[in-house]
Design a protein around this motif. Structure first.
Motif, PDB file in Angstrom:
ATOM      1  N   UNK A   1      26.308  13.202  68.875  1.00  0.00           N
ATOM      2  CA  UNK A   1      25.987  14.729  68.829  1.00  0.00           C
ATOM      3  C   UNK A   1      26.590  15.301  67.770  1.00  0.00           C
ATOM      4  N   UNK A   2      25.948  16.010  66.928  1.00  0.00           N
ATOM      5  CA  UNK A   2      26.440  16.596  65.743  1.00  0.00           C
ATOM      6  C   UNK A   2      26.543  18.087  65.718  1.00  0.00           C
ATOM      7  N   UNK A   3      26.736  18.755  66.752  1.00  0.00           N
ATOM      8  CA  UNK A   3      26.959  20.111  67.146  1.00  0.00           C
ATOM      9  C   UNK A   3      27.570  20.628  68.166  1.00  0.00           C
ATOM     10  N   UNK A   4      28.778  20.818  68.052  1.00  0.00           N
ATOM     11  CA  UNK A   4      29.469  21.240  69.454  1.00  0.00           C
ATOM     12  C   UNK A   4      30.541  22.199  68.861  1.00  0.00           C
ATOM     13  N   UNK A   5      31.048  23.207  69.931  1.00  0.00           N
ATOM     14  CA  UNK A   5      31.984  24.201  69.610  1.00  0.00           C
ATOM     15  C   UNK A   5      33.194  24.125  70.580  1.00  0.00           C
ATOM     16  N   UNK A   6      34.493  24.567  70.266  1.00  0.00           N
ATOM     17  CA  UNK A   6      35.519  24.353  71.000  1.00  0.00           C
ATOM     18  C   UNK A   6      35.992  26.060  71.370  1.00  0.00           C
ATOM     19  N   UNK A   7      37.032  25.999  71.914  1.00  0.00           N
ATOM     20  CA  UNK A   7      37.770  27.485  71.991  1.00  0.00           C
ATOM     21  C   UNK A   7      38.408  28.063  70.960  1.00  0.00           C
TER      22      UNK A   7
ATOM     23  N   UNK B   1      33.068  14.573  75.733  1.00  0.00           N
ATOM     24  CA  UNK B   1      32.066  13.724  74.911  1.00  0.00           C
ATOM     25  C   UNK B   1      32.197  12.319  75.451  1.00  0.00           C
ATOM     26  N   UNK B   2      33.377  11.873  75.740  1.00  0.00           N
ATOM     27  CA  UNK B   2      33.347  10.449  76.363  1.00  0.00           C
ATOM     28  C   UNK B   2      33.067  10.324  77.789  1.00  0.00           C
ATOM     29  N   UNK B   3      33.408  11.366  78.475  1.00  0.00           N
ATOM     30  CA  UNK B   3      32.708  11.336  79.888  1.00  0.00           C
ATOM     31  C   UNK B   3      31.125  11.238  79.843  1.00  0.00           C
ATOM     32  N   UNK B   4      30.670  11.972  78.945  1.00  0.00           N
ATOM     33  CA  UNK B   4      29.215  11.888  78.683  1.00  0.00           C
ATOM     34  C   UNK B   4      28.462  11.008  77.946  1.00  0.00           C
ATOM     35  N   UNK B   5      29.402   9.790  77.732  1.00  0.00           N
ATOM     36  CA  UNK B   5      28.855   8.832  77.131  1.00  0.00           C
ATOM     37  C   UNK B   5      28.641   9.029  75.770  1.00  0.00           C
TER      38      UNK B   5
ATOM     39  N   UNK C   1      23.297  24.361  77.644  1.00  0.00           N
ATOM     40  CA  UNK C   1      23.688  23.200  76.703  1.00  0.00           C
ATOM     41  C   UNK C   1      24.437  22.147  77.512  1.00  0.00           C
ATOM     42  N   UNK C   2      24.057  20.937  77.271  1.00  0.00           N
ATOM     43  CA  UNK C   2      24.907  19.783  77.820  1.00  0.00           C
ATOM     44  C   UNK C   2      25.163  18.815  76.725  1.00  0.00           C
ATOM     45  N   UNK C   3      26.321  18.312  76.782  1.00  0.00           N
ATOM     46  CA  UNK C   3      26.748  17.059  75.505  1.00  0.00           C
ATOM     47  C   UNK C   3      25.912  16.174  75.589  1.00  0.00           C
ATOM     48  N   UNK C   4      25.041  15.625  74.525  1.00  0.00           N
ATOM     49  CA  UNK C   4      24.563  14.668  74.276  1.00  0.00           C
ATOM     50  C   UNK C   4      22.927  14.683  74.673  1.00  0.00           C
TER      51      UNK C   4
END
Length: 284
Positions: free
Chosen positions: A8-14, A29-33, A258-261
């Motif tokens: 997944x090439x596009x995510x944001x944090x706090x 991200x790990x939980x999302x596989x 939006x959901x990871x992955x």
């Protein structure tokens, strides 16, 4: 690496406008596989170190990046920059200028909102992590907390939309020049959600061609804000211009659907980015 690698090439944090700390984002991200995730906070690399420290524990690889706010003919566009040198003076100065302008713009928006809504700057600041640059997402969260709107998406579709009387513009570099700056900093530039018309006006294909001439490497095609027709058109344009194609979630945490992955990129694209960037991908 195996063919089943999920990227997944596009995510944001706090650190910008997400809701998870950088380390927590990797755990999610790990939980999302996912096997590899790119941290691309808006106009900042401040979350890189924390995310990097979480790589061994979470087992998720990290692609360091940023999402740069740009403009093209008065239209707001976003440029993903991967693996650039965070110490590159011209690019770092431009990102700092954008962050400073974004903060002033957020205060101006809140000043306008206070005429009609029971919301203060302190309410907005309470929605962000320490050190984060406050922006429209944090204002949206404050509006949600105040019961004005049900969620972030509703706030962006109405009160905080570019057509709203509360909207205020901010400094952003020209998109073509931003591509050149990213390349000069050893980074790999990718045009984020180029046909996301639900967000506002989109640029013509000729702008993408100008960006490609300046060094654009890829187009983010598989994104929830693109229709099937959008994706087909962008794939054709990428083929014409010799650009690679990416897919990503644009994950911000809670408050957005939006959901990871939910969209991913190929291992071949990751390899191409790694080969062209000045930094390496961090693997567990």
């Amino acid at each position: 690496m195996l063919n089943s690698v999920r990227i997944d090439l596009h995510t944001h944090s706090r650190v910008s406008d997400g809701t998870s700390a950088p380390a927590d984002l990797l755990a999610e991200a790990a939980t999302a596989g996912l096997d590899v995730v790119a941290l691309t906070d808006h106009d900042t690399t401040a979350g890189w170190d924390e995310a990097a420290a979480a790589v061994p524990e979470t087992g998720v690889g990290l692609l360091r990046g940023a999402e740069i706010s740009c403009t093209a003919g008065g239209i707001s566009v976003h440029l993903l920059s991967y693996l650039h040198d965070p110490g590159d003076a011209p690019l770092a100065a431009e990102l700092e200028r954008s962050r400073t302008s974004r903060d002033g713009r957020a205060r101006a928006i809140v000043d306008r909102l206070t005429d009609d809504f029971d919301i203060s700057w302190e309410d907005v600041a309470a929605q962000a992590a320490d050190g984060a640059t406050l922006g429209r997402p944090h204002i949206a969260d404050a509006l949600v907390a105040a019961g004005v709107v049900p969620d972030r998406s509703a706030a962006f579709a109405s009160i905080l939309a570019p057509s709203s009387r509360y909207y205020v513009r901010y400094h952003a570099p020209d998109a073509v020049e931003a591509v050149r700056m990213v390349r000069a900093a050893g980074g790999v530039p990718v045009f984020a959600h180029p046909r996301a018309s639900v967000r506002g006006r989109i640029v013509a294909d000729d702008v993408v061609r100008e960006m490609a001439d300046a060094g654009l490497a890829g187009l983010e095609v598989d994104h929830r804000d693109h229709t099937g027709a959008d994706r087909a058109r962008l794939r054709a344009l990428a083929g014409e211009l010799g650009l690679f194609v990416t897919g990503a979630s644009d994950y911000h945490g809670v408050g957005k659907p939006n959901r990871l992955g939910e969209e991913t990129s190929s291992e071949a694209v990751l390899d191409a980015i790694a080969a062209a960037g000045s930094l390496g991908v961090l693997f567990p």
